[in-house]
Design a protein around this motif. Sequence first.
Motif, PDB file in Angstrom:
ATOM      1  N   GLY A  96       0.805  -1.201   0.000  1.00 40.01           N
ATOM      2  CA  GLY A  96       0.000   0.000   0.000  1.00 40.01           C
ATOM      3  C   GLY A  96       0.850   1.268   0.000  1.00 40.01           C
ATOM      4  O   GLY A  96       1.947   1.269   0.548  1.00 40.01           O
ATOM      5  N   GLN A 116     -11.129   2.159  -3.804  1.00 35.92           N
ATOM      6  CA  GLN A 116     -11.006   3.435  -3.107  1.00 35.92           C
ATOM      7  C   GLN A 116     -11.282   4.599  -4.060  1.00 35.92           C
ATOM      8  O   GLN A 116     -11.412   5.723  -3.613  1.00 35.92           O
ATOM      9  CB  GLN A 116      -9.590   3.622  -2.584  1.00 35.92           C
ATOM     10  CG  GLN A 116      -9.122   2.586  -1.614  1.00 35.92           C
ATOM     11  CD  GLN A 116      -7.681   2.889  -1.241  1.00 35.92           C
ATOM     12  OE1 GLN A 116      -7.421   3.764  -0.436  1.00 35.92           O
ATOM     13  NE2 GLN A 116      -6.744   2.196  -1.838  1.00 35.92           N
ATOM     14  N   GLN A 174      -8.315   0.916   4.712  1.00 37.16           N
ATOM     15  CA  GLN A 174      -8.120   0.300   3.397  1.00 37.16           C
ATOM     16  C   GLN A 174      -7.170   1.124   2.528  1.00 37.16           C
ATOM     17  O   GLN A 174      -6.685   0.631   1.507  1.00 37.16           O
ATOM     18  CB  GLN A 174      -9.474   0.090   2.683  1.00 37.16           C
ATOM     19  CG  GLN A 174     -10.120   1.306   2.061  1.00 37.16           C
ATOM     20  CD  GLN A 174     -10.857   2.161   3.042  1.00 37.16           C
ATOM     21  OE1 GLN A 174     -10.588   2.112   4.237  1.00 37.16           O
ATOM     22  NE2 GLN A 174     -11.775   2.968   2.551  1.00 37.16           N
ATOM     23  N   LYS A 175      -6.901   2.378   2.941  1.00 38.53           N
ATOM     24  CA  LYS A 175      -5.900   3.165   2.193  1.00 38.53           C
ATOM     25  C   LYS A 175      -4.544   2.547   2.450  1.00 38.53           C
ATOM     26  O   LYS A 175      -4.166   2.286   3.598  1.00 38.53           O
ATOM     27  CB  LYS A 175      -5.933   4.625   2.649  1.00 38.53           C
ATOM     28  CG  LYS A 175      -4.909   5.517   1.985  1.00 38.53           C
ATOM     29  CD  LYS A 175      -5.272   5.807   0.533  1.00 38.53           C
ATOM     30  CE  LYS A 175      -4.184   6.580  -0.216  1.00 38.53           C
ATOM     31  NZ  LYS A 175      -3.047   5.709  -0.637  1.00 38.53           N
ATOM     32  N   GLY A 176      -3.850   2.284   1.341  1.00 44.65           N
ATOM     33  CA  GLY A 176      -2.542   1.683   1.493  1.00 44.65           C
ATOM     34  C   GLY A 176      -1.530   2.641   2.098  1.00 44.65           C
ATOM     35  O   GLY A 176      -1.612   3.843   1.853  1.00 44.65           O
ATOM     36  N   GLY A 177      -0.603   2.133   2.897  1.00 45.29           N
ATOM     37  CA  GLY A 177       0.492   2.916   3.412  1.00 45.29           C
ATOM     38  C   GLY A 177       0.107   3.894   4.503  1.00 45.29           C
ATOM     39  O   GLY A 177       0.797   4.877   4.724  1.00 45.29           O
ATOM     40  N   THR A 222       0.839  -1.315   9.860  1.00 51.16           N
ATOM     41  CA  THR A 222       1.832  -2.263  10.362  1.00 51.16           C
ATOM     42  C   THR A 222       2.809  -1.571  11.310  1.00 51.16           C
ATOM     43  O   THR A 222       3.142  -2.114  12.367  1.00 51.16           O
ATOM     44  CB  THR A 222       2.586  -2.912   9.183  1.00 51.16           C
ATOM     45  OG1 THR A 222       1.629  -3.572   8.350  1.00 51.16           O
ATOM     46  CG2 THR A 222       3.609  -3.905   9.655  1.00 51.16           C
ATOM     47  N   THR A 223       3.248  -0.377  10.951  1.00 49.55           N
ATOM     48  CA  THR A 223       4.165   0.387  11.803  1.00 49.55           C
ATOM     49  C   THR A 223       3.526   0.622  13.165  1.00 49.55           C
ATOM     50  O   THR A 223       4.172   0.528  14.207  1.00 49.55           O
ATOM     51  CB  THR A 223       4.520   1.711  11.113  1.00 49.55           C
ATOM     52  OG1 THR A 223       5.134   1.408   9.853  1.00 49.55           O
ATOM     53  CG2 THR A 223       5.474   2.544  11.945  1.00 49.55           C
ATOM     54  N   GLN A 280       0.857  -9.723   2.693  1.00 49.14           N
ATOM     55  CA  GLN A 280       2.218  -9.241   2.500  1.00 49.14           C
ATOM     56  C   GLN A 280       3.120  -9.654   3.660  1.00 49.14           C
ATOM     57  O   GLN A 280       4.332  -9.501   3.581  1.00 49.14           O
ATOM     58  CB  GLN A 280       2.247  -7.712   2.445  1.00 49.14           C
ATOM     59  CG  GLN A 280       1.439  -7.085   1.372  1.00 49.14           C
ATOM     60  CD  GLN A 280       1.496  -5.576   1.519  1.00 49.14           C
ATOM     61  OE1 GLN A 280       2.483  -4.953   1.175  1.00 49.14           O
ATOM     62  NE2 GLN A 280       0.452  -4.991   2.057  1.00 49.14           N
ATOM     63  N   SER A 330       3.923  -8.236   6.406  1.00 46.21           N
ATOM     64  CA  SER A 330       4.846  -7.190   6.867  1.00 46.21           C
ATOM     65  C   SER A 330       5.199  -7.359   8.338  1.00 46.21           C
ATOM     66  O   SER A 330       6.365  -7.350   8.706  1.00 46.21           O
ATOM     67  CB  SER A 330       4.218  -5.802   6.658  1.00 46.21           C
ATOM     68  OG  SER A 330       3.911  -5.555   5.320  1.00 46.21           O
ATOM     69  N   PRO A 333      -4.644  -3.698   3.271  1.00 46.58           N
ATOM     70  CA  PRO A 333      -5.264  -2.464   2.767  1.00 46.58           C
ATOM     71  C   PRO A 333      -6.464  -2.746   1.861  1.00 46.58           C
ATOM     72  O   PRO A 333      -6.431  -2.510   0.669  1.00 46.58           O
ATOM     73  CB  PRO A 333      -4.127  -1.806   1.997  1.00 46.58           C
ATOM     74  CG  PRO A 333      -3.239  -2.913   1.592  1.00 46.58           C
ATOM     75  CD  PRO A 333      -3.361  -3.960   2.648  1.00 46.58           C
ATOM     76  N   LEU A 344     -11.133  -3.685   2.166  1.00 46.43           N
ATOM     77  CA  LEU A 344     -12.308  -3.940   3.017  1.00 46.43           C
ATOM     78  C   LEU A 344     -12.884  -5.315   2.696  1.00 46.43           C
ATOM     79  O   LEU A 344     -14.086  -5.511   2.696  1.00 46.43           O
ATOM     80  CB  LEU A 344     -13.351  -2.839   2.824  1.00 46.43           C
ATOM     81  CG  LEU A 344     -12.921  -1.451   3.311  1.00 46.43           C
ATOM     82  CD1 LEU A 344     -13.962  -0.403   2.948  1.00 46.43           C
ATOM     83  CD2 LEU A 344     -12.691  -1.449   4.815  1.00 46.43           C
ATOM     84  N   GLU A 373      -2.592   8.518   7.259  1.00 47.54           N
ATOM     85  CA  GLU A 373      -1.426   9.318   6.870  1.00 47.54           C
ATOM     86  C   GLU A 373      -1.869  10.776   6.737  1.00 47.54           C
ATOM     87  O   GLU A 373      -2.978  11.044   6.286  1.00 47.54           O
ATOM     88  CB  GLU A 373      -0.870   8.815   5.537  1.00 47.54           C
ATOM     89  CG  GLU A 373       0.322   9.604   5.055  1.00 47.54           C
ATOM     90  CD  GLU A 373       1.052   8.976   3.873  1.00 47.54           C
ATOM     91  OE1 GLU A 373       2.183   9.429   3.610  1.00 47.54           O
ATOM     92  OE2 GLU A 373       0.508   8.091   3.214  1.00 47.54           O
ATOM     93  N   HIS A 381      -2.027  13.103   4.788  1.00 49.24           N
ATOM     94  CA  HIS A 381      -2.114  13.557   3.396  1.00 49.24           C
ATOM     95  C   HIS A 381      -3.584  13.628   3.030  1.00 49.24           C
ATOM     96  O   HIS A 381      -4.362  12.774   3.434  1.00 49.24           O
ATOM     97  CB  HIS A 381      -1.417  12.571   2.451  1.00 49.24           C
ATOM     98  CG  HIS A 381       0.059  12.758   2.350  1.00 49.24           C
ATOM     99  ND1 HIS A 381       0.869  11.874   1.689  1.00 49.24           N
ATOM    100  CD2 HIS A 381       0.886  13.749   2.792  1.00 49.24           C
ATOM    101  CE1 HIS A 381       2.128  12.294   1.738  1.00 49.24           C
ATOM    102  NE2 HIS A 381       2.167  13.412   2.413  1.00 49.24           N
ATOM    103  N   MET A 402      -5.096  12.810   0.381  1.00 43.17           N
ATOM    104  CA  MET A 402      -5.605  11.632  -0.301  1.00 43.17           C
ATOM    105  C   MET A 402      -6.052  10.554   0.688  1.00 43.17           C
ATOM    106  O   MET A 402      -6.841   9.692   0.372  1.00 43.17           O
ATOM    107  CB  MET A 402      -4.552  11.043  -1.243  1.00 43.17           C
ATOM    108  CG  MET A 402      -5.035  11.013  -2.672  1.00 43.17           C
ATOM    109  SD  MET A 402      -3.658  10.818  -3.770  1.00 43.17           S
ATOM    110  CE  MET A 402      -3.876   9.105  -4.199  1.00 43.17           C
ATOM    111  N   GLU A 460      -9.916  10.620   1.755  1.00 43.37           N
ATOM    112  CA  GLU A 460     -10.952  10.159   0.822  1.00 43.37           C
ATOM    113  C   GLU A 460     -11.728   8.952   1.323  1.00 43.37           C
ATOM    114  O   GLU A 460     -12.928   8.910   1.310  1.00 43.37           O
ATOM    115  CB  GLU A 460     -10.278   9.702  -0.498  1.00 43.37           C
ATOM    116  CG  GLU A 460      -9.935  10.796  -1.444  1.00 43.37           C
ATOM    117  CD  GLU A 460     -11.144  11.461  -2.072  1.00 43.37           C
ATOM    118  OE1 GLU A 460     -12.209  10.840  -2.166  1.00 43.37           O
ATOM    119  OE2 GLU A 460     -11.019  12.624  -2.432  1.00 43.37           O
TER     120      GLU A 460
END
Lengths: 254, 254
Positions: A11, A41, B9-12, B16-17, B41, B43, B126, B128, B147, B149, B151, B154
């Motif tokens: 992602g 999305q 569901q937004k990637g990144g 995980t962090t 993945q 992670s 990431p 649903l 994040e 940002h 985006m 959304e």
Amino acid sequence: MRRIAITNQKGGSGKTTTAVNLAAALGEKKRRVLIIDLDPQCSATSWLGLKNPDKGVFRAFTENGNVLDIISQTNVPNVEIIPASPWLVGVEKALAREVGAETILRRQLHKIPHERWDYLLIDCPPALGILTINALAAASEVLVPVEAHVMALEGLAQLLQTVDVVKERLNPELKICGILACRVDRRTRHAQEVVEHLQGRFGDLVYKTVIRENVRLAECPSFGKPIMLYDPRSYGAQDYRALAAEVIRQERGR
Amino acid sequence: MRRIAITNQKGGSGKTTTAVNLAAALGEKKRRVLIIDLDPQCSATSWLGLKNPDKGVFRAFTENGNVLDIISQTNVPNVEIIPASPWLVGVEKALAREVGAETILRRQLHKIPHERWDYLLIDCPPALGILTINALAAASEVLVPVEAHVMALEGLAQLLQTVDVVKERLNPELKICGILACRVDRRTRHAQEVVEHLQGRFGDLVYKTVIRENVRLAECPSFGKPIMLYDPRSYGAQDYRALAAEVIRQERGR
Ligand SMILES: Nc1ncnc2c1ncn2[C@@H]1O[C@H](COP(=O)(O)OP(=O)(O)OP(=O)(O)O)[C@@H](O)[C@H]1O
Ligand SMILES: Nc1ncnc2c1ncn2[C@@H]1O[C@H](COP(=O)(O)OP(=O)(O)OP(=O)(O)O)[C@@H](O)[C@H]1O
Ligand SMILES: [Mg+2]
Ligand SMILES: [Mg+2]
């Protein structure tokens, strides 16, 4: 028409940012571009101003709708889009027992006039599910954005293996047109090390162009514009123009 | 045992962090933590040093395997994990026609002794899809990393709507324990505006703790350590400790 799937199951790698801005930069260089948004999305769809796409490309997967009927204009010169919709969340389950589910998009694309566009860019969701498989089966090339973080390197092997399997079983012409280092923060050694790792591991497959971390790229979606219309002199605009030039230079070698 | 699904569901977005570092920070404060990695993945699984998880949690979804048999130690004090595996890619399709597919994880968790851990953190992929729905049906709370940002804003409505539907139909106790601003770059106005937007829109649901952009957080996965073991005095370690304190304070209000 070059058909390029922009994909990475990690992602936040920069898939949508690359799809929209590369499309706009190619448009600036007089290439005609069609984007297909396969992400539930709807990031690219809403970025390009299509607020209510109805079912969008979902129709092409489940109701045998004709993709030609859902192609929409955008506010970006030379760029059109087949929009996504939240309905796509249900596609994986809806197609689970469907024969030929993996090549629905490819069959749909046979219905569109290939000479109308120079480039087809497919923005994929962050997963290796049925939507990404459809994109890989329908595309002739794969562009892989990778965030310049070590965690982004983990899944590359799984992705490249999936590309190989699709090439072997569904789409023999499929090849990787490039690996793109994204969100490269010049201030940190870490990003530089990840870029060097990519170059060492994948050699010429890695684009010479690197997309630098640039907050203007994160801002432009809220203005509904690609970076070259939002801030034409920014690093982001320079980098995506350089990428478009590099992608165009690949046309000769094909 | 508090059961918290970490999802967006937004990637990144920092799922995980947050799962790994919050678990480690809670472990530092003598809470016993079990992580479940639901991301194909893997992670979190590979970050915590489990290189070859065999089928991992996939067994619990398809072969009625007992989750107790797949709990693994990690190198982080007070933190154990139920690992993911690449097999999870096929779960959506495998369970498409399965009765009760949405509550498999919840039923599996009935088999484990709840007094053995204080916290259960579920790292979601990431999307649903069926894995995230299982997490929401099995959890009592939802933590949403976002994040900083535009985006990333959304998809929040779609996520919160999904939480409501799961609460209504599958899991009446489900509630949001917090929205966490992640990767907040102090150098940019953009990040600050997004944080203010979140606070304006969601009020007290937004954690006071903000996770600042800090390259040490991006580096530590390659050393197989959470931030407090990799660089205990970094901003990242400070922020995740502050988050752990805030999460622990929520214990009283429950
Ligand atoms: N070069 C860059 N500089 C700064 N921000 C960037 C850059 N590229 C992408 N971003 C931002 O990073 C985030 C992730 O990018 P983007 O959404 O394009 O990735 P994605 O791979 O499409 O994500 P998803 O996996 O959710 O589909 C977004 O908030 C975007 O605005
Ligand atoms: N506060 C932070 N500062 C710097 N880098 C961060 C921070 N939080 C996360 N990262 C990095 O950003 C990237 C995305 O974070 P992470 O992988 O945790 O998100 P995710 O939501 O789990 O992604 P996915 O959607 O792929 O599961 C990773 O490379 C991670 O190392
Ligand atoms: Mg995207
Ligand atoms: Mg993750």
